[in-house]
Motif scaffolding. Structure first.
Motif, PDB file in Angstrom:
ATOM      1  N   CYS A 110       0.821  -1.223   0.000  1.00  0.00           N
ATOM      2  CA  CYS A 110       0.000   0.000   0.000  1.00  0.00           C
ATOM      3  C   CYS A 110       0.853   1.271   0.000  1.00  0.00           C
ATOM      4  O   CYS A 110       0.363   2.338  -0.362  1.00  0.00           O
ATOM      5  N   PHE A 111       2.090   1.154   0.411  1.00  0.00           N
ATOM      6  CA  PHE A 111       2.936   2.332   0.562  1.00  0.00           C
ATOM      7  C   PHE A 111       3.847   2.497  -0.647  1.00  0.00           C
ATOM      8  O   PHE A 111       4.506   1.551  -1.070  1.00  0.00           O
ATOM      9  N   PRO A 112       3.919   3.712  -1.200  1.00  0.00           N
ATOM     10  CA  PRO A 112       4.707   3.919  -2.416  1.00  0.00           C
ATOM     11  C   PRO A 112       6.214   3.797  -2.230  1.00  0.00           C
ATOM     12  O   PRO A 112       6.937   3.675  -3.197  1.00  0.00           O
ATOM     13  N   THR A 114       7.783   1.383  -0.426  1.00  0.00           N
ATOM     14  CA  THR A 114       8.194   0.017  -0.118  1.00  0.00           C
ATOM     15  C   THR A 114       8.846  -0.602  -1.345  1.00  0.00           C
ATOM     16  O   THR A 114       8.329  -0.458  -2.453  1.00  0.00           O
ATOM     17  N   SER A 116       8.806  -2.964  -3.644  1.00  0.00           N
ATOM     18  CA  SER A 116       7.844  -4.013  -3.981  1.00  0.00           C
ATOM     19  C   SER A 116       8.509  -5.238  -4.592  1.00  0.00           C
ATOM     20  O   SER A 116       7.987  -6.346  -4.478  1.00  0.00           O
ATOM     21  N   LYS A 141      -1.613  -2.546  -4.542  1.00  0.00           N
ATOM     22  CA  LYS A 141      -1.186  -1.681  -5.653  1.00  0.00           C
ATOM     23  C   LYS A 141      -2.285  -0.691  -6.024  1.00  0.00           C
ATOM     24  O   LYS A 141      -1.992   0.435  -6.423  1.00  0.00           O
ATOM     25  N   MET A 144      -2.041   2.183  -3.485  1.00  0.00           N
ATOM     26  CA  MET A 144      -0.835   2.976  -3.716  1.00  0.00           C
ATOM     27  C   MET A 144      -0.915   3.754  -5.027  1.00  0.00           C
ATOM     28  O   MET A 144      -0.662   4.960  -5.061  1.00  0.00           O
ATOM     29  N   THR A 147      -3.506   6.651  -5.142  1.00  0.00           N
ATOM     30  CA  THR A 147      -2.987   7.832  -4.457  1.00  0.00           C
ATOM     31  C   THR A 147      -2.042   8.608  -5.370  1.00  0.00           C
ATOM     32  O   THR A 147      -2.178   9.827  -5.534  1.00  0.00           O
ATOM     33  N   LEU A 175       2.848   8.445   5.066  1.00  0.00           N
ATOM     34  CA  LEU A 175       2.852   7.124   4.436  1.00  0.00           C
ATOM     35  C   LEU A 175       4.247   6.508   4.490  1.00  0.00           C
ATOM     36  O   LEU A 175       4.395   5.321   4.779  1.00  0.00           O
ATOM     37  N   TRP A 176       5.256   7.323   4.205  1.00  0.00           N
ATOM     38  CA  TRP A 176       6.632   6.828   4.269  1.00  0.00           C
ATOM     39  C   TRP A 176       6.954   6.361   5.685  1.00  0.00           C
ATOM     40  O   TRP A 176       7.491   5.286   5.889  1.00  0.00           O
ATOM     41  N   GLY A 179       5.046   3.221   6.629  1.00  0.00           N
ATOM     42  CA  GLY A 179       5.668   2.094   5.930  1.00  0.00           C
ATOM     43  C   GLY A 179       6.944   1.644   6.617  1.00  0.00           C
ATOM     44  O   GLY A 179       7.190   0.444   6.769  1.00  0.00           O
TER      45      GLY A 179
END
Length: 189
Positions: A110-112, A114, A116, A141, A144, A147, A175-176, A179
């Motif tokens: 969910c967090f941009p 991370t 992935s 996704k 994330m 957003t 969010l950062w 995360g």
């Protein structure tokens, strides 16, 4: 090479292949994590509109992420992956996923900020059900990228309206930070 203006120009040059390129860029990002998914999301929503641009980016990112997990699941015993899977932090993360299921992976996706690709590799090396992982990838996704797409769709309004920009910056920092806290929590346990 991957600035918003250059990508928009690339999409204009190859109009017939624009949607294919728009899909392939986030797809390839799953394999090459240094590519900027944020830029791809912004370019796609500016080129195709909020919903179509989001759907193109999302479908490419989900397809790439799931393919990485499938490849790792199939070839995870290869010498290269065995070295990776024996790393203490990776082993802890895999065990955590095996114990808790897909929820930790969903939260991280969910967090941009991370990585992935690491999440996809851990999913492939773990014993979780891949159908459940696919659902987690699709939902994580979606959150994330929606957003990022929302922000990127009207990025110039953020310049004109400082309050909106400040709120978005605060949300992104939060969010950062969340995360990172979730990541630390999983590493501790």
């Amino acid at each position: 090479m991957f600035t918003e203006a250059q990508l928009m120009d690339l999409l204009q040059q190859f109009k017939g292949l624009g949607i294919v390129i728009a899909f392939l860029l986030p797809f390839i990002e799953a394999f090459i994590p240094i590519l900027p998914i944020v830029v791809f999301a912004v370019v796609n929503v500016n080129a195709y509109g909020l919903i179509p641009g989001f759907l193109i980016t999302w479908s490419g990112a989900v397809s790439g992420a799931f393919l990485v997990a499938l490849i790792i699941r199939k070839y995870g015993q290869h010498r290269f992956f065995r070295r990776f899977s024996k790393h203490p932090q990776t082993l802890k993360f895999i065990r955590r996923v095996d114990d808790k299921g897909v929820m930790p992976l969903f939260l991280l996706l969910c967090f941009p900020f991370t990585p992935s690709s690491l999440v996809n590799i851990v999913a492939g090396l773990s014993t979780i059900n891949l159908k459940r992982y696919l659902v987690a990838v699709m939902l994580g996704k979606a959150i994330m990228l929606m957003t990022l797409s929302y922000i990127g769709n009207d990025i110039y309004s953020f310049v004109k309206a400082p309050k909106k920009s400040i709120i978005v910056i605060i949300v992104l920092i939060c969010l950062w930070w969340i995360g990172k806290q979730v990541e630390k929590h999983f590493h501790k346990n």
